[in-house]
Design an enzyme around this catalytic site. Structure first.
Site, PDB file in Angstrom:
ATOM      1  N   HIS A  51       6.188   4.990   2.782  1.00 40.91           N
ATOM      2  CA  HIS A  51       7.044   3.953   2.214  1.00 40.91           C
ATOM      3  C   HIS A  51       7.388   2.890   3.253  1.00 40.91           C
ATOM      4  O   HIS A  51       7.987   3.194   4.280  1.00 40.91           O
ATOM      5  CB  HIS A  51       8.342   4.561   1.676  1.00 40.91           C
ATOM      6  CG  HIS A  51       9.247   3.530   1.063  1.00 40.91           C
ATOM      7  ND1 HIS A  51       9.205   3.234  -0.275  1.00 40.91           N
ATOM      8  CD2 HIS A  51      10.178   2.714   1.599  1.00 40.91           C
ATOM      9  CE1 HIS A  51      10.093   2.290  -0.529  1.00 40.91           C
ATOM     10  NE2 HIS A  51      10.696   1.954   0.597  1.00 40.91           N
ATOM     11  N   ASN A  90       3.070  -9.626  -2.860  1.00 41.41           N
ATOM     12  CA  ASN A  90       4.316 -10.346  -3.105  1.00 41.41           C
ATOM     13  C   ASN A  90       5.360  -9.793  -2.133  1.00 41.41           C
ATOM     14  O   ASN A  90       5.553  -8.583  -2.062  1.00 41.41           O
ATOM     15  CB  ASN A  90       4.788 -10.143  -4.548  1.00 41.41           C
ATOM     16  CG  ASN A  90       3.821 -10.733  -5.546  1.00 41.41           C
ATOM     17  OD1 ASN A  90       3.246 -11.786  -5.318  1.00 41.41           O
ATOM     18  ND2 ASN A  90       3.622 -10.042  -6.653  1.00 41.41           N
ATOM     19  N   GLY A  96       8.232 -12.633  -6.507  1.00 44.89           N
ATOM     20  CA  GLY A  96       7.854 -11.761  -7.609  1.00 44.89           C
ATOM     21  C   GLY A  96       7.786 -10.286  -7.276  1.00 44.89           C
ATOM     22  O   GLY A  96       7.366  -9.494  -8.121  1.00 44.89           O
ATOM     23  N   HIS A 101       8.149  -1.260  -2.364  1.00 47.29           N
ATOM     24  CA  HIS A 101       7.188  -0.406  -1.649  1.00 47.29           C
ATOM     25  C   HIS A 101       5.939  -1.273  -1.551  1.00 47.29           C
ATOM     26  O   HIS A 101       5.444  -1.753  -2.579  1.00 47.29           O
ATOM     27  CB  HIS A 101       6.927   0.860  -2.472  1.00 47.29           C
ATOM     28  CG  HIS A 101       6.017   1.864  -1.834  1.00 47.29           C
ATOM     29  ND1 HIS A 101       6.420   3.168  -1.617  1.00 47.29           N
ATOM     30  CD2 HIS A 101       4.741   1.791  -1.397  1.00 47.29           C
ATOM     31  CE1 HIS A 101       5.423   3.851  -1.075  1.00 47.29           C
ATOM     32  NE2 HIS A 101       4.384   3.030  -0.933  1.00 47.29           N
ATOM     33  N   HIS A 103       2.649  -3.108  -1.766  1.00 47.95           N
ATOM     34  CA  HIS A 103       1.507  -2.923  -2.658  1.00 47.95           C
ATOM     35  C   HIS A 103       0.679  -4.195  -2.717  1.00 47.95           C
ATOM     36  O   HIS A 103       1.207  -5.295  -2.733  1.00 47.95           O
ATOM     37  CB  HIS A 103       1.933  -2.475  -4.059  1.00 47.95           C
ATOM     38  CG  HIS A 103       2.947  -3.346  -4.730  1.00 47.95           C
ATOM     39  ND1 HIS A 103       4.271  -3.393  -4.356  1.00 47.95           N
ATOM     40  CD2 HIS A 103       2.831  -4.191  -5.772  1.00 47.95           C
ATOM     41  CE1 HIS A 103       4.930  -4.229  -5.139  1.00 47.95           C
ATOM     42  NE2 HIS A 103       4.068  -4.736  -6.007  1.00 47.95           N
TER      43      HIS A 103
END
Length: 117
Positions: A51, A90, A96, A101, A103
């Site tokens: 994370h 983002n 947005g 976490h 991605h």
């Protein structure tokens, strides 16, 4: 703490197998799964298993894992037979980001206009 699973994180729960996802690839450090609200015919998220809040935090805290995430975006594109695609991170709510976490969105299968948004 960076790198540690968070109890309230949707993607940490996907990594742990507590929430189902349509997983398309998995490595020792990453998981790739189909977005539940696809914005293109191919819309896959590639996340680190560890994370980190956003791409900047991942790059600072675990640059080798950031590289793994980027490598997996290419692997997803290859598996999906995309000859062109977009990778989007983002960072921050104004851009947005809704899940805190890191991605990468892999988008393809249709024309993608520029500029986005």
């Amino acid at each position: 703490m960076p790198g540690e699973p968070q109890d309230d994180c949707l993607f940490c729960k996907i990594v742990a197998g507590q929430i189902p996802a349509t997983i398309v690839r998995e490595t020792d450090t990453t998981v790739a799964f189909r977005d539940i609200n696809p914005q293109a015919p191919t819309h896959v998220l590639v996340i680190p298993k560890a994370h980190y809040r956003d791409a900047a935090a991942l790059a600072a805290g675990a640059p080798e894992v950031a590289a793994d995430v980027l490598r997996e975006t290419q692997a997803v594109a290859d598996d999906e037979k995309l000859d062109s695609y977009r990778v989007v991170f983002n960072t921050g709510s104004g851009a947005g980001q809704t899940v805190w976490h890191t991605h990468a969105h892999v988008l393809g299968g249709r024309g993608l206009a520029w500029p986005p948004g």
